[in-house]
Design an enzyme around this catalytic site. Structure first.
Site, PDB file in Angstrom:
ATOM      1  N   LYS A  26      30.771  30.278  35.652  1.00  0.00           N
ATOM      2  CA  LYS A  26      30.788  30.541  34.301  1.00  0.00           C
ATOM      3  C   LYS A  26      30.959  29.200  33.180  1.00  0.00           C
ATOM      4  O   LYS A  26      30.354  29.077  32.557  1.00  0.00           O
ATOM      5  CB  LYS A  26      32.178  30.983  34.217  1.00  0.00           C
ATOM      6  CG  LYS A  26      31.678  32.669  35.006  1.00  0.00           C
ATOM      7  CD  LYS A  26      33.299  33.550  34.365  1.00  0.00           C
ATOM      8  CE  LYS A  26      34.435  33.415  34.502  1.00  0.00           C
ATOM      9  NZ  LYS A  26      34.271  34.013  36.677  1.00  0.00           N
ATOM     10  N   HIS A  60      39.933  25.485  31.008  1.00  0.00           N
ATOM     11  CA  HIS A  60      40.552  26.161  32.026  1.00  0.00           C
ATOM     12  C   HIS A  60      41.639  26.387  33.126  1.00  0.00           C
ATOM     13  O   HIS A  60      41.907  25.610  33.327  1.00  0.00           O
ATOM     14  CB  HIS A  60      39.677  27.258  33.553  1.00  0.00           C
ATOM     15  CG  HIS A  60      39.639  28.312  34.202  1.00  0.00           C
ATOM     16  ND1 HIS A  60      38.714  29.225  33.381  1.00  0.00           N
ATOM     17  CD2 HIS A  60      39.728  28.554  34.837  1.00  0.00           C
ATOM     18  CE1 HIS A  60      39.581  30.390  34.371  1.00  0.00           C
ATOM     19  NE2 HIS A  60      40.210  29.695  35.181  1.00  0.00           N
ATOM     20  N   ARG A 114      34.788  42.474  44.289  1.00  0.00           N
ATOM     21  CA  ARG A 114      35.582  42.133  45.866  1.00  0.00           C
ATOM     22  C   ARG A 114      36.964  42.525  44.721  1.00  0.00           C
ATOM     23  O   ARG A 114      37.579  42.594  46.071  1.00  0.00           O
ATOM     24  CB  ARG A 114      34.997  40.503  45.586  1.00  0.00           C
ATOM     25  CG  ARG A 114      34.432  39.600  45.411  1.00  0.00           C
ATOM     26  CD  ARG A 114      34.692  38.663  44.650  1.00  0.00           C
ATOM     27  NE  ARG A 114      35.683  37.714  44.825  1.00  0.00           N
ATOM     28  CZ  ARG A 114      36.030  36.402  43.957  1.00  0.00           C
ATOM     29  NH1 ARG A 114      35.714  36.068  42.647  1.00  0.00           N
ATOM     30  NH2 ARG A 114      37.646  35.721  44.225  1.00  0.00           N
ATOM     31  N   SER A 165      32.983  31.959  41.703  1.00  0.00           N
ATOM     32  CA  SER A 165      33.198  33.014  40.339  1.00  0.00           C
ATOM     33  C   SER A 165      33.801  31.978  38.847  1.00  0.00           C
ATOM     34  O   SER A 165      32.848  32.036  37.843  1.00  0.00           O
ATOM     35  CB  SER A 165      34.076  33.972  40.011  1.00  0.00           C
ATOM     36  OG  SER A 165      34.718  34.541  38.906  1.00  0.00           O
ATOM     37  N   ASP A 213      27.841  37.416  38.698  1.00  0.00           N
ATOM     38  CA  ASP A 213      29.901  37.247  39.168  1.00  0.00           C
ATOM     39  C   ASP A 213      30.238  38.256  38.785  1.00  0.00           C
ATOM     40  O   ASP A 213      30.951  38.284  39.353  1.00  0.00           O
ATOM     41  CB  ASP A 213      30.748  35.846  37.632  1.00  0.00           C
ATOM     42  CG  ASP A 213      31.828  35.282  37.898  1.00  0.00           C
ATOM     43  OD1 ASP A 213      32.535  35.661  39.227  1.00  0.00           O
ATOM     44  OD2 ASP A 213      32.616  36.101  37.019  1.00  0.00           O
TER      45      ASP A 213
END
Length: 434
Positions: A188, A83, A169, A184, A162
């Site tokens: 995931k 990621h 947000r 968040s 999320d």
């Protein structure tokens, strides 16, 4: 169960929430029993007061369990994922996934679409004719079992909490909260079911985290929460003081990835790719040292094994694997224009975020989720930090579907690439590892 307003006031006053109270918050949001304005108030309280590590672990776990979780235990593991917190010309996934898979570590990657100047892996791959990222989890698992690699779109039933929190947000000025960012991202990734996760935390002008302290905090917290929730997680903090690769845009980045897997690309892009690959191979138990991992990764490139794995990935997901040998099969823009240097000098700095935003205006990205992208649009960087460039020489080349879009990009790009009289000290690329 306590009235939710009491939990808001508890967090507002800086007190830690219990596991049961965090469960009440997450499930109430998903089930619709807590109003949006109360969810927003809690998010603001978390933004202002923060969370302990125990609270963040619990929030991440509850968000993970708010929807479907993927069980990959039937696949021969460990299974790897990567990621990035988002950057410009960040083509690492397209290179890293087949590279790691070629080294014997299966990759099961759920990716998203690009928004703003951070490109999306799905958009890039879908610039290859016929490539499909819309796979069911059973379909993706079958492909991964057979080939050792699959890249698919994130299913909508993953971490619904999320989606609710992020939408609020975004409109309540609570995006820049470390506990909320960590929960968040990590919810995931944990819901996606992989065992090994390498995090690329970007830092600098083209990153969400502009300074090293913030990037280190985010990297440390994500890695710690992931480990506490049973994953083998490590983080590399990398500089985004300039675009990572030379190409910015969807088909352009696919082209650079193929060139990289052919062994024709060097520099920062490959250095970050290798650093992330080292983390994955060591955490997966494939090798015991980074040095061994680097040798294995480089061998996978030099022997063509990684390129063959990329070819297999494209073919198995319906894409035209002919692009591996013939880059002209990728979408190419109708118009191209060279952006000249307004004066002579050294490239002293880059406003990387401005370069990324200009690529969006050319059509390479989205300003909102409903926008369509032009897979052929983008920018090819012709200079790097520290280069000397003469007046009139190209700083970059822009690609778009209209001549006017190309010309409109010239001044923003000239302003984004700062020329100076003295050669600058170059910033380090790998800033830290967590």
């Amino acid at each position: 169960m306590r009235p939710f307003v009491e939990l808001i006031s508890k967090k507002r006053d800086g007190l830690a929430l219990t596991d049961q109270e965090i469960h009440q918050f997450v499930m109430g949001a998903v089930q619709g029993t807590i109003a949006d304005y109360q969810i927003s108030a809690m998010l603001m309280a978390i933004f202002c007061r923060g969370m302990t590590e125990d609270e963040t672990v619990c929030l991440t776990r509850e968000m993970t369990l708010s929807g479907r979780t993927v069980d990959l235990s039937a696949l021969p593991g460990p299974i790897a994922d990567k990621h990035s917190t988002g950057g410009v010309a960040d083509t690492t996934t397209l290179i890293l996934a087949p590279l790691v898979a070629a080294c014997g570590v299966p990759v099961f990657k759920m990716s998203g679409r690009g928004l703003g100047f951070s490109g999306g892996t799905l958009d890039k791959l879908e610039s290859i004719a016929g490539f499909s990222t819309q796979l069911s989890v059973p379909e993706a698992m079958a492909l991964c079992r057979k080939s050792g690699i699959v890249i698919l779109g994130q299913t909508e039933d993953l971490t619904p909490a999320d989606a609710i929190f992020y939408a609020l947000r975004d409109v309540t000025a609570t995006v820049e909260s470390i506990p909320l960012i960590v929960s968040s991202i990590m919810s995931k990734k944990i819901a996606a079911g992989t065992d090994v996760l390498a995090l690329d935390v970007k830092c600098g002008s083209g990153a969400f985290m502009k300074d090293l302290d913030s990037a280190q905090t985010l990297a440390r917290d994500m890695a710690a929460i992931g480990r506490r929730l049973g994953k083998r997680v490590s983080a590399v903090i990398t500089s985004m003081a300039q675009p990572l690769g030379r190409f910015i845009g969807n088909s352009l980045e696919v082209e650079e990835a193929i060139l990289a897997l052919r062994g024709e690309v060097e520099g920062d892009l490959m250095e970050v790719t290798y650093a992330l690959g080292e983390e994955i191979l060591v955490n997966a138990g494939r090798v015991s040292t980074f040095q061994e991992a680097r040798q294995m990764l480089k061998k996978a490139v030099s022997t063509g094994a990684a390129l063959k794995k990329m070819c297999l990935l494209i073919r198995q997901q319906g894409g035209d694997a002919g692009v591996i040998d013939d880059l002209s099969l990728l979408p190419h823009a109708r118009y191209a224009f060279s952006v000249p240097a307004p004066k002579s000098g050294y490239v002293g700095a880059m406003h990387t975020d401005q370069i990324g935003l200009t690529s969006v205006l050319l059509g390479a990205g989205r300003q909102k989720k409903s926008d369509r992208i032009d897979p052929s649009a983008g920018i090819r960087m012709e200079v790097r930090l520290g280069d000397y460039v003469r007046q009139g020489a190209p700083l970059c080349t822009v690609f778009a579907s209209t001549d006017s879009a190309c010309h409109n990009a010239v001044i923003p790009l000239q302003q984004a690439i700062v020329l100076c009289d003295k050669k600058p000290a170059l910033p380090p690329l790998i800033l830290d590892r967590q």
